[in-house]
Design a protein around this motif. Structure first.
Motif, short mmCIF file in Angstrom:
data_model
loop_
_atom_site.label_atom_id
_atom_site.label_comp_id
_atom_site.label_asym_id
_atom_site.label_seq_id
_atom_site.Cartn_x
_atom_site.Cartn_y
_atom_site.Cartn_z
N SER A 20 0.65 -1.30 -0.11
CA SER A 20 0.06 -0.20 0.04
C SER A 20 0.89 1.09 0.12
O SER A 20 0.33 2.25 -0.48
CB SER A 20 -1.00 0.08 1.28
N ASP A 51 -8.75 -7.36 0.67
CA ASP A 51 -9.50 -6.19 0.29
C ASP A 51 -9.14 -4.75 1.18
O ASP A 51 -9.62 -3.78 0.56
CB ASP A 51 -10.74 -6.21 0.19
N THR A 52 -8.41 -5.25 2.13
CA THR A 52 -7.86 -3.99 2.91
C THR A 52 -6.84 -2.96 2.09
O THR A 52 -6.90 -1.83 2.17
CB THR A 52 -7.19 -4.30 4.27
N LEU A 53 -6.23 -3.56 1.02
CA LEU A 53 -5.35 -2.87 0.22
C LEU A 53 -6.22 -1.63 -0.22
O LEU A 53 -5.86 -0.58 -0.38
CB LEU A 53 -4.64 -3.67 -1.16
N ARG A 54 -7.30 -1.81 -0.94
CA ARG A 54 -8.21 -1.13 -1.62
C ARG A 54 -8.54 -0.04 -0.78
O ARG A 54 -8.83 1.17 -0.78
CB ARG A 54 -9.32 -1.75 -2.41
N ARG A 55 -8.99 -0.47 0.51
CA ARG A 55 -9.64 0.43 1.56
C ARG A 55 -8.35 1.39 2.02
O ARG A 55 -8.60 2.70 2.01
CB ARG A 55 -9.89 -0.36 2.83
N ALA A 57 -5.94 2.22 0.19
CA ALA A 57 -5.94 3.30 -1.28
C ALA A 57 -6.67 4.15 -0.78
O ALA A 57 -6.47 5.57 -1.30
CB ALA A 57 -5.86 2.45 -2.41
N PHE A 58 -8.14 3.77 -0.65
CA PHE A 58 -9.10 4.85 -0.67
C PHE A 58 -8.78 5.89 0.41
O PHE A 58 -8.87 7.10 0.46
CB PHE A 58 -10.44 4.13 -0.19
N THR A 84 -15.39 -3.33 0.57
CA THR A 84 -14.39 -2.62 -0.50
C THR A 84 -14.86 -1.53 -1.12
O THR A 84 -15.71 -1.96 -1.83
CB THR A 84 -13.40 -3.48 -1.12
N THR A 86 -15.37 0.85 -4.37
CA THR A 86 -15.49 0.71 -5.48
C THR A 86 -15.22 2.12 -6.31
O THR A 86 -15.36 3.04 -5.63
CB THR A 86 -16.75 0.40 -6.26
N ARG A 87 -14.90 2.18 -7.51
CA ARG A 87 -15.11 3.24 -8.10
C ARG A 87 -16.08 4.21 -8.18
O ARG A 87 -16.15 5.26 -8.12
CB ARG A 87 -14.35 3.15 -9.50
N TRP A 90 -16.29 5.74 -4.73
CA TRP A 90 -15.39 7.29 -4.74
C TRP A 90 -16.20 8.28 -5.53
O TRP A 90 -15.78 9.31 -4.99
CB TRP A 90 -14.01 6.62 -5.14
#
Length: 165
Positions: A20, A51-55, A57-58, A84, A86-87, A90
């Motif tokens: 991350s 899926d914590t990676l996407r959180r 990043a968010f 998680t 999504t686009r 966001w």
């Protein structure tokens, strides 16, 4: 950037940090604030779902544009079943944050344009301080640092839904 095999569904805090770009201490902080969650192994080690990676990043994208962590936490809590982002999430949330960001941009533009006039003394009664005391409106009521306490009390009352000060 280290690759993690797809068969691995959980990440250590070190793997999450490496992937991350967030420091381990930042990840611990995010977890303490309820922004991300982990489970503990029998040896009391943290394990994060992939899926914590996407959180993360968010969270980091929102922080980069100046969104406070409390606001980010509220946004993440709105997601169904803590899924998680999504686009589309966001896009929806960033639209809601747009007016707040526009206001900050205006404040920063005022600061830039009047920085040489600002002495930063905190008296808030100078009629030339267009940043913290436009048109010397505060000087008509109070002077000095007492005003800061009054502003803080008024802001707290607004958050509670009470009368404005």
């Amino acid at each position: 950037m280290p690759q993690i095999p797809e068969k691995i569904h959980e990440l250590t805090v070190g793997q999450l940090a490496a992937r991350s770009g967030a420091a381990v201490s930042a990840l611990h902080f995010y977890e303490s604030k309820g922004l991300i969650t982990s489970r503990r192994t029998a040896g009391n080690q943290r394990r994060f779902s992939r899926d914590t990676l996407r959180r993360v990043a968010f969270i980091r994208a929102a922080q980069r544009v100046g969104i406070p962590l409390a606001t980010i936490r509220e946004a993440l809590a709105e997601l169904p079943e803590e899924r998680t982002p999504t686009r589309e999430d966001w896009a929806r949330l960033s639209e809601a944050w747009r007016s707040e960001l526009e206001e900050r941009i205006q404040q920063l533009n005022r600061l830039r344009d009047h920085l040489t006039d600002c002495i930063g003394c905190g008296c808030l009664s100078l009629n030339t301080c267009v940043l913290s005391n436009p048109d010397d409106v505060f000087g008509e009521r109070l002077t000095g640092s007492r005003l800061m306490a009054e502003q803080s009390a008024a802001a707290a009352a607004r958050r509670r839904g009470g009368p404005r000060g």
